[in-house]
Design an enzyme around this catalytic site. Structure first.
Site, PDB file in Angstrom:
ATOM      1  N   PRO A 107      45.326  39.868  45.625  1.00 48.46           N
ATOM      2  CG  PRO A 107      47.123  39.450  44.179  1.00 48.46           C
ATOM      3  CD  PRO A 107      45.955  38.794  44.842  1.00 48.46           C
ATOM      4  N   GLY A 113      40.758  41.061  39.647  1.00 48.34           N
ATOM      5  CA  GLY A 113      39.344  41.319  39.932  1.00 48.34           C
ATOM      6  C   GLY A 113      39.026  41.517  41.401  1.00 48.34           C
ATOM      7  CB  SER A 114      40.953  42.732  44.355  1.00 43.35           C
ATOM      8  OG  SER A 114      41.285  44.011  43.918  1.00 43.35           O
ATOM      9  CB  ALA A 116      34.830  42.522  40.136  1.00 45.89           C
ATOM     10  CG  ASP A 158      37.298  42.483  36.214  1.00 43.51           C
ATOM     11  OD1 ASP A 158      37.587  42.032  35.101  1.00 43.51           O
ATOM     12  OD2 ASP A 158      38.079  43.174  36.903  1.00 43.51           O
TER      13      ASP A 158
HETATM   14  O1  PMV Z   1      40.509  45.334  36.385  1.00 44.23           O
HETATM   15  P1  PMV Z   1      41.387  44.472  35.560  1.00 44.23           P
HETATM   16  O2  PMV Z   1      42.796  44.899  35.555  1.00 44.23           O
HETATM   17  O3  PMV Z   1      41.170  43.045  35.854  1.00 44.23           O
HETATM   18  O4  PMV Z   1      40.951  44.685  34.011  1.00 44.23           O
HETATM   19  C1  PMV Z   1      39.657  44.525  33.543  1.00 44.23           C
HETATM   20  C2  PMV Z   1      39.644  44.287  32.088  1.00 44.23           C
HETATM   21  C3  PMV Z   1      39.659  45.491  31.156  1.00 44.23           C
HETATM   22  O5  PMV Z   1      39.241  44.969  29.898  1.00 44.23           O
HETATM   23  C4  PMV Z   1      41.033  46.092  31.016  1.00 44.23           C
HETATM   24  C5  PMV Z   1      38.695  46.581  31.597  1.00 44.23           C
HETATM   25  C6  PMV Z   1      37.232  46.200  31.492  1.00 44.23           C
HETATM   26  O6  PMV Z   1      36.414  46.919  32.064  1.00 44.23           O
HETATM   27  O7  PMV Z   1      36.911  45.218  30.797  1.00 44.23           O
END
Ligand code: PMV
Length: 329
Positions: A107, A113-114, A116, A158
């Protein structure tokens, strides 16, 4: 000839947000696949299709959207075009046209991490179609440097997790350490279904840090202490200790303002149903939470999360990261 790459998704167990300022984070790859298939095209345009979103579009090499169809097509497709264009230039093949097909079970905008996963799979598939073998570090570097151009201050956790797979400890500028475990912790992932922007949440934490650096630094040191203990708890399969550390990490995330009523509702439901610990995962503000459970409690905890309005995400531990290969038909 087609090249195909499949990437896992990820959950962050400890250290999100604080990792952006140099703390350690612990994250785990989960087996929700994002698949990218690449074909070479005549000409230099880049065609992108997202199967799940029902959108497609064609970009010129300079980034002009030449045609598209489907709702919000440009918003969904441009990031994939940017990754592909970046990879073509990196491999010295920007005279080539590509067709890129993306299908994903992850999702979007829920902290799993979608973006990434899509970036890492796209880089890997493009390398494969040009017969280039990239090391994990090279895949990570390509996806991370692009993310830095697009998003400003990502930590890279990610991209590192979906590239390497397994359970990793990630710290900006340090070698990635793979936690070898006999049994990964048993996690339930609950989705609040509230979409949010990681960039906005990272910005919120930055403002808080700039307003009161002393307070922020104390919270960050506590987060680092929790992550250090969590490494031991994971290695020793001490899920009770891990759960208590997760609860403490959640409290820190509440103090930096990235939790939300929707998340706390699911976290409380999980804890009340017997979870050993629960916290938000990823950027917060909505998106997903995780709970660590005894195997025997997993059905009950899942049921309570659903009754509280959450959706259970069926992701389990993925030992391997992105993989890519040629399909000859
Ligand atoms: O993109 P998300 O929601 O999985 O968050 C990544 C993790 C954070 O620490 C919030 C941002 C980062 O760049 O590490």
């Amino acid at each position: 000839m087609k090249a195909k790459a499949i990437s896992p998704a990820k959950v962050i167990l400890f250290g999100e947000h604080f990792v952006v300022d140099g703390n350690s984070a612990i994250s785990m790859a989960i087996d929700l696949p994002t698949t990218v298939i690449i074909e070479l095209l005549n000409g230099r345009n880049i065609e992108v299709q997202s199967h799940d979103l029902g959108v497609n579009g064609t970009f010129s090499p300079s980034g002009e959207l030449l045609q598209c169809s489907g709702e919000n097509a440009e918003t969904s497709l441009r990031p994939i075009f940017e990754v592909a264009n970046f990879a073509l230039r990196k491999f010295g093949r920007d005279e080539c046209g590509l067709k890129i097909m993306v299908a994903s079970k992850v999702p979007i905008g829920m902290g799993l991490g979608s973006s990434a996963a899509t970036a890492v799979a796209t880089v890997s598939a493009i390398a494969t179609i040009f017969d280039r073998t990239l090391t994990k570090d090279e895949i990570f570097d390509a996806a991370y440097s692009l993310e830095r151009i697009v998003h400003g201050h990502p930590s890279g956790v990610d991209q590192a997790t979906v590239t390497h797979g397994g359970l990793i400890v990630y710290k900006i500028g340090s070698a990635i350490s793979n936690l070898q475990v006999t049994a990964p912790p048993s996690l339930i992932i609950g989705n609040t279904l509230k979409r949010r922007s990681t960039g906005d949440l990272v910005g919120r934490v930055r403002r808080l840090r700039d307003e009161d650096p002393g307070r922020y630094n104390r919270l960050a040191s506590e987060a680092q202490r929790l992550a250090n203990h969590a490494v031991d708890a994971i290695r020793e399969c001490k899920d009770g200790a891990l759960g208590a550390l997760m609860n403490a990490n959640q409290s820190l995330l509440e103090l930096v303002g990235v939790s939300s009523p929707e998340l706390e509702n699911l976290i409380n439901a999980a804890r009340n149903a017997g979870a050993l610990g629960a916290k938000l995962t990823g950027g917060g503000g909505g998106g997903c939470m995780i709970a660590v459970v005894r195997e025997s409690d997993s059905i009950e905890v899942s049921r309570h999360i659903e009754e509280a309005g959450g959706q259970i995400i069926p992701g389990t531990f993925a030992a391997t990261g992105v993989r890519a290969y040629m399909e000859r038909n």
